[in-house]
Scaffold this motif. Structure first.
Motif, mmCIF file in Angstrom:
data_model
loop_
_atom_site.group_PDB
_atom_site.id
_atom_site.type_symbol
_atom_site.label_atom_id
_atom_site.label_comp_id
_atom_site.label_asym_id
_atom_site.label_seq_id
_atom_site.Cartn_x
_atom_site.Cartn_y
_atom_site.Cartn_z
ATOM 1 N N PRO A 151 56.770 2.049 193.738
ATOM 2 C CA PRO A 151 57.819 3.408 193.023
ATOM 3 C C PRO A 151 59.033 2.957 193.240
ATOM 4 N N GLY A 152 59.936 3.814 192.707
ATOM 5 C CA GLY A 152 61.487 3.820 192.746
ATOM 6 C C GLY A 152 62.014 2.495 191.996
ATOM 7 N N THR A 153 61.083 1.358 191.717
ATOM 8 C CA THR A 153 61.897 0.017 190.971
ATOM 9 C C THR A 153 62.289 0.448 190.175
ATOM 10 N N ASP A 154 64.101 -0.011 189.739
ATOM 11 C CA ASP A 154 65.023 0.156 188.927
ATOM 12 C C ASP A 154 64.795 -0.564 188.005
ATOM 13 N N ALA A 155 64.161 -0.126 186.612
ATOM 14 C CA ALA A 155 63.416 -0.684 185.524
ATOM 15 C C ALA A 155 64.757 -1.751 185.355
ATOM 16 N N ARG A 156 65.856 -0.969 184.580
ATOM 17 C CA ARG A 156 67.088 -1.456 184.561
ATOM 18 C C ARG A 156 67.456 -2.549 184.723
ATOM 19 N N LEU A 157 67.208 -2.344 185.969
ATOM 20 C CA LEU A 157 67.659 -3.603 186.998
ATOM 21 C C LEU A 157 66.806 -4.920 186.912
ATOM 22 N N LEU A 158 64.930 -5.193 186.612
ATOM 23 C CA LEU A 158 64.317 -5.903 186.441
ATOM 24 C C LEU A 158 64.652 -6.804 185.428
ATOM 25 N N MET A 159 64.373 -5.856 184.028
ATOM 26 C CA MET A 159 64.729 -6.118 182.936
ATOM 27 C C MET A 159 66.284 -6.957 182.235
ATOM 28 N N GLU A 160 67.177 -6.562 183.542
ATOM 29 C CA GLU A 160 68.341 -7.185 183.276
ATOM 30 C C GLU A 160 68.440 -8.779 183.815
ATOM 31 N N ASP A 161 67.920 -8.582 185.293
ATOM 32 C CA ASP A 161 67.094 -9.895 186.237
ATOM 33 C C ASP A 161 66.202 -10.641 184.995
ATOM 34 N N ALA A 162 65.171 -10.691 184.132
ATOM 35 C CA ALA A 162 64.371 -11.108 183.856
ATOM 36 C C ALA A 162 64.960 -11.461 182.640
ATOM 37 N N SER A 163 66.171 -10.879 182.135
ATOM 38 C CA SER A 163 66.310 -11.541 180.624
ATOM 39 C C SER A 163 67.467 -12.099 180.876
ATOM 40 N N SER A 164 68.248 -11.783 181.633
ATOM 41 C CA SER A 164 69.788 -12.765 182.188
ATOM 42 C C SER A 164 69.465 -13.911 181.352
ATOM 43 N N PRO A 165 68.338 -14.557 181.971
ATOM 44 C CA PRO A 165 68.430 -16.299 182.173
ATOM 45 C C PRO A 165 68.690 -16.955 180.507
ATOM 46 N N VAL A 166 68.163 -16.030 179.276
ATOM 47 C CA VAL A 166 67.014 -16.349 177.968
ATOM 48 C C VAL A 166 68.576 -15.916 177.547
ATOM 49 N N TYR A 167 69.865 -14.579 177.646
ATOM 50 C CA TYR A 167 70.799 -14.887 176.790
ATOM 51 C C TYR A 167 71.878 -15.978 177.133
ATOM 52 N N PHE A 168 71.629 -16.606 178.414
ATOM 53 C CA PHE A 168 72.504 -17.767 178.868
ATOM 54 C C PHE A 168 72.194 -18.768 178.239
ATOM 55 N N ARG A 169 70.393 -19.132 178.584
ATOM 56 C CA ARG A 169 70.587 -20.240 177.139
ATOM 57 C C ARG A 169 70.750 -20.282 176.129
ATOM 58 N N LEU A 170 70.941 -19.167 175.865
ATOM 59 C CA LEU A 170 70.869 -18.736 173.962
ATOM 60 C C LEU A 170 72.170 -19.002 173.591
ATOM 61 N N LEU A 171 72.907 -17.837 174.052
ATOM 62 C CA LEU A 171 74.575 -18.174 173.679
ATOM 63 C C LEU A 171 75.410 -19.117 174.439
ATOM 64 N N VAL A 172 75.061 -19.167 175.746
ATOM 65 C CA VAL A 172 76.282 -19.724 175.932
ATOM 66 C C VAL A 172 76.001 -21.350 176.235
ATOM 67 N N THR A 173 74.711 -21.564 177.013
ATOM 68 C CA THR A 173 74.505 -23.120 176.790
ATOM 69 C C THR A 173 73.663 -23.735 175.476
ATOM 70 N N GLY A 174 72.859 -22.920 174.735
ATOM 71 C CA GLY A 174 72.292 -24.000 173.887
ATOM 72 C C GLY A 174 71.397 -24.559 173.782
ATOM 73 N N GLN A 175 70.805 -24.552 175.092
ATOM 74 C CA GLN A 175 69.505 -24.756 175.804
ATOM 75 C C GLN A 175 68.528 -24.222 174.964
#
Length: 198
Positions: A151-175
């Motif tokens: 209980p009390g898990t921060d939903a926003r931080l979890l979603m940022e943690d999970a999605s950040s690598p996806v955005y990095f791959r798609l938008l920065v490295t292009g991998q």
């Protein structure tokens, strides 16, 4: 669809038909010529409406493309229940990948990188992220109920943690992103959030 034809639609339906036609034309033209080559009169011609109709609702191509992007993302079924936290995160990350592959999303990214977002587009971007985080929070709520997260898990931080690598791959490295990559990102974020199962 011509404006005359749209005018024969049931009362209250003409505006929706025009919007749908303009959005479809914009999507097609973005695929063909990209954001730089997009011009509103050509969108109007492709949609079969008068250009003043387009300019009245979308005074700039930034406004038009932003509207198209937000309409597409609003159609996504965020927070699908797969039965586990990792499964829900995988589904959400796949939605992100699918969304970012659309012409509208690529155009919005081009606008952001080029610094051409106006105040309306900036406000829309903020509203988009606020709504996305709000709708995705149900994933965390279900995981807490199932005992996968404390209980009390921060939903926003979890979603940022999970999605950040996806955005990095798609938008920065292009991998390229594989299904295995997406599952890894989801699993890792769930574990860091303190999962006890799933």
């Amino acid at each position: 669809m011509t404006e005359k034809a749209a005018g024969r639609a049931r009362p209250g339906g003409r505006a929706a038909l025009v919007v749908a036609a303009v959005r479809k034309a914009t999507d097609e033209l973005l695929e063909e010529v990209g954001f730089e080559g997009l011009i509103l009169p050509e969108v109007a011609t492709r949609a079969g409406v008068n250009k003043t109709t387009v300019y009245r609702r979308w005074p700039t191509k930034v406004a038009l493309v932003t509207d198209l992007f937000l309409s597409r993302t609003a159609e996504q079924d965020l927070g699908r229940d797969t039965g586990s936290l990792v499964g829900d995160l995988v589904a959400t990350l796949q939605d992100i990948v699918d969304n970012l592959s659309s012409p509208a999303a690529r155009a919005v990214l081009s606008m952001a990188i080029g610094g051409v977002l106006d105040d309306t587009a900036l406000a829309a971007r903020e509203a988009f992220w606020a709504e996305r985080f709000h709708r995705s929070a149900v994933i965390v709520e279900r995981a807490v109920t199932r005992g996968e997260l404390p209980p009390g898990t921060d939903a926003r931080l979890l979603m940022e943690d999970a999605s950040s690598p996806v955005y990095f791959r798609l938008l920065v490295t292009g991998q390229a992103l594989t299904d295995a990559d997406i599952e890894l990102f989801a699993t890792r974020a769930a574990q860091r959030a303190g999962t006890t199962g799933g």
